[in-house]
Enzyme design. Structure first.
Site, PDB file in Angstrom:
ATOM      1  N   GLY A  54       0.823  -1.208   0.000  1.00  0.00           N
ATOM      2  CA  GLY A  54       0.000   0.000   0.000  1.00  0.00           C
ATOM      3  C   GLY A  54       0.853   1.252   0.000  1.00  0.00           C
ATOM      4  O   GLY A  54       0.519   2.264   0.623  1.00  0.00           O
ATOM      5  N   ALA A  55       1.978   1.208  -0.732  1.00  0.00           N
ATOM      6  CA  ALA A  55       2.972   2.288  -0.661  1.00  0.00           C
ATOM      7  C   ALA A  55       2.718   3.421  -1.641  1.00  0.00           C
ATOM      8  O   ALA A  55       3.473   4.390  -1.662  1.00  0.00           O
ATOM      9  CB  ALA A  55       4.366   1.711  -0.907  1.00  0.00           C
ATOM     10  N   SER A  56       1.675   3.345  -2.447  1.00  0.00           N
ATOM     11  CA  SER A  56       1.479   4.358  -3.484  1.00  0.00           C
ATOM     12  C   SER A  56       0.874   5.652  -2.958  1.00  0.00           C
ATOM     13  O   SER A  56       0.888   6.675  -3.653  1.00  0.00           O
ATOM     14  CB  SER A  56       0.593   3.804  -4.611  1.00  0.00           C
ATOM     15  OG  SER A  56      -0.687   3.449  -4.104  1.00  0.00           O
ATOM     16  N   SER A  57       0.340   5.640  -1.732  1.00  0.00           N
ATOM     17  CA  SER A  57      -0.256   6.857  -1.172  1.00  0.00           C
ATOM     18  C   SER A  57      -0.420   6.686   0.335  1.00  0.00           C
ATOM     19  O   SER A  57      -0.129   5.626   0.897  1.00  0.00           O
ATOM     20  CB  SER A  57      -1.628   7.140  -1.817  1.00  0.00           C
ATOM     21  OG  SER A  57      -2.560   6.121  -1.504  1.00  0.00           O
ATOM     22  N   GLY A  58      -0.882   7.732   0.992  1.00  0.00           N
ATOM     23  CA  GLY A  58      -1.251   7.661   2.397  1.00  0.00           C
ATOM     24  C   GLY A  58      -0.126   7.275   3.326  1.00  0.00           C
ATOM     25  O   GLY A  58       1.027   7.686   3.160  1.00  0.00           O
ATOM     26  N   ILE A  59      -0.459   6.453   4.317  1.00  0.00           N
ATOM     27  CA  ILE A  59       0.512   6.025   5.323  1.00  0.00           C
ATOM     28  C   ILE A  59       1.681   5.282   4.678  1.00  0.00           C
ATOM     29  O   ILE A  59       2.832   5.448   5.083  1.00  0.00           O
ATOM     30  CB  ILE A  59      -0.178   5.137   6.372  1.00  0.00           C
ATOM     31  CG1 ILE A  59      -1.156   5.979   7.213  1.00  0.00           C
ATOM     32  CG2 ILE A  59       0.841   4.443   7.269  1.00  0.00           C
ATOM     33  CD1 ILE A  59      -2.050   5.156   8.123  1.00  0.00           C
ATOM     34  N   GLY A  60       1.410   4.478   3.665  1.00  0.00           N
ATOM     35  CA  GLY A  60       2.470   3.726   3.003  1.00  0.00           C
ATOM     36  C   GLY A  60       3.507   4.628   2.370  1.00  0.00           C
ATOM     37  O   GLY A  60       4.715   4.411   2.506  1.00  0.00           O
ATOM     38  N   SER A 114      -5.932  -0.374  13.119  1.00  0.00           N
ATOM     39  CA  SER A 114      -6.686   0.866  13.304  1.00  0.00           C
ATOM     40  C   SER A 114      -7.207   0.894  14.727  1.00  0.00           C
ATOM     41  O   SER A 114      -7.296  -0.150  15.384  1.00  0.00           O
ATOM     42  CB  SER A 114      -7.862   0.906  12.322  1.00  0.00           C
ATOM     43  OG  SER A 114      -8.794   1.928  12.674  1.00  0.00           O
ATOM     44  N   TYR A 118     -14.795  -3.047   7.367  1.00  0.00           N
ATOM     45  CA  TYR A 118     -13.477  -2.536   7.773  1.00  0.00           C
ATOM     46  C   TYR A 118     -13.207  -2.865   9.234  1.00  0.00           C
ATOM     47  O   TYR A 118     -12.121  -3.329   9.590  1.00  0.00           O
ATOM     48  CB  TYR A 118     -13.463  -1.024   7.537  1.00  0.00           C
ATOM     49  CG  TYR A 118     -12.136  -0.345   7.776  1.00  0.00           C
ATOM     50  CD1 TYR A 118     -11.142  -0.375   6.803  1.00  0.00           C
ATOM     51  CD2 TYR A 118     -11.896   0.362   8.947  1.00  0.00           C
ATOM     52  CE1 TYR A 118      -9.923   0.269   7.005  1.00  0.00           C
ATOM     53  CE2 TYR A 118     -10.684   1.003   9.158  1.00  0.00           C
ATOM     54  CZ  TYR A 118      -9.705   0.967   8.178  1.00  0.00           C
ATOM     55  OH  TYR A 118      -8.503   1.612   8.390  1.00  0.00           O
TER      56      TYR A 118
END
Length: 330
Positions: A14-20, A143, A156
């Site tokens: 999940g490195a393409s945006s956000g926390i990643g 989370s 979720y």
């Protein structure tokens, strides 16, 4: 692990945006070699360029974490390129807004497959390499809803509860195997300013937004970097998370009512309608490639004040219970 921390090899899903994305940059700034994975290749290449500019090394391995073979390939390529694997960050996640009875089954299932089975696939790939090496740190980004449920996002919530329990079981198994240098950590952030909400599936008829208080993704990234060096079982990010967890422990009914009202009022726009959509559940979206989602951190003091009032009201009852308990059992 400490000896290798100066130049660790780190896989981030999940490195393409956000926390990643924020986590990749945080590791790269410390000289790490980061192996970046997500479904969107071009955003990954943009992150890789930023990581190399920051002083790290980067390898791009596009993959959908619901595909176990693709996740195993991430680990193989990381080991082939850098000779080892020190840290694996399970971070890829999707979400879905909707009342349970009004949410179609396939989008619901997709959330579980991505968030839970994606982490299971990552854990299998990472632990196999860690066992060969004799060391490693697996970091599962869960989370605060792993302990404090919310309405409208039951898929979720279910996946994040499962991730926390899964992590606990893995730690117990590693203890049985005497694998003292292999660690499993669970990170439980509060609401974070990322594109997750723009990417979300939505069957509520109302537009979702980040519920305050909102914290920057860099705060989670710094926590993950610290865990790689000094592993801990579980850790919250954002001061609202542990306060709500304490309220939930002391007064679960009150906490459920508070969260139900807060999410209904603050997580979904009342005056802004939205069409039903699967968001990025099945197909990646072009939009939202930054670490942040444009949600301004706000209202923390007001929110925490309300939680503090609830805790203060419960304090006398808790103290009375703690005083009476040994006497009642005598």
């Amino acid at each position: 692990m400490r000896e290798r921390y100066r130049n660790p090899v780190v896989v981030i899903t999940g490195a393409s945006s956000g926390i990643g994305r924020a986590t990749a940059l945080a590791f790269a700034e410390r000289g790490a070699a980061v192996v970046l994975s997500a479904r969107r290749e071009q955003p990954l290449r943009d992150v890789a360029a930023a990581c190399e500019q920051a002083g790290g090394k980067a390898l791009v391995v596009p993959a959908d974490v619901t595909n176990e073979a693709a996740v195993v390939e991430i680990a193989r390529r990381a080991a082939d390129a850098f000779g080892r694997l020190d840290v694996w960050v399970n971070n890829a996640a999707v979400t879905l807004f909707g009342l349970f009875e009004q949410t179609p089954s396939e989008p619901y299932r997709r959330v579980i497959e991505t968030n839970l089975f994606g982490y299971i696939h990552g854990a299998r790939a990472a632990l196999a390499q860690f066992r060969r090496q004799g060391s490693g740190v697996l970091i599962n980004v869960a989370s605060m809803v792993s302990k404090i449920p919310e309405p409208y996002i039951s898929a979720y919530v279910a996946s994040k509860h499962a991730i926390r329990g899964f992590s606990q079981s893995l730690r117990q198994e590693l203890a049985v195997l005497h694998a003292r240098d292999i660690h499993v950590c669970t990170v439980m952030p509060a609401t974070i300013d990322t594109p997750l909400f723009q990417h979300a599936g939505n069957y509520t008829g109302r537009a979702p937004r980040a519920m305050p208080p909102v914290y920057p993704p860099e705060r989670v990234a710094r926590t993950i970097v610290r865990l790689a060096r000094t592993p801990r079982r579980e850790i919250y990010v954002g001061s609202s998370a542990p306060q709500l967890a304490l309220l939930s422990f002391l007064a679960p009914g009150l906490a459920e009512r508070l969260l139900a009202r807060s999410v209904d009022r603050l997580h979904l726009h009342h005056g802004r309608t939205a069409y039903a959509t699967n968001g990025n559940l099945f197909t990646p979206m072009v939009e939202g490639t930054a670490a942040t989602g444009g949600w301004k951190p706000r209202r923390e003091r007001r929110f925490l004040r309300a939680a503090a009032v609830g805790l203060a009201a419960l304090a006398p009852a808790l103290l009375g219970f703690l005083w009476l308990r040994p006497r009642l059992s005598a």
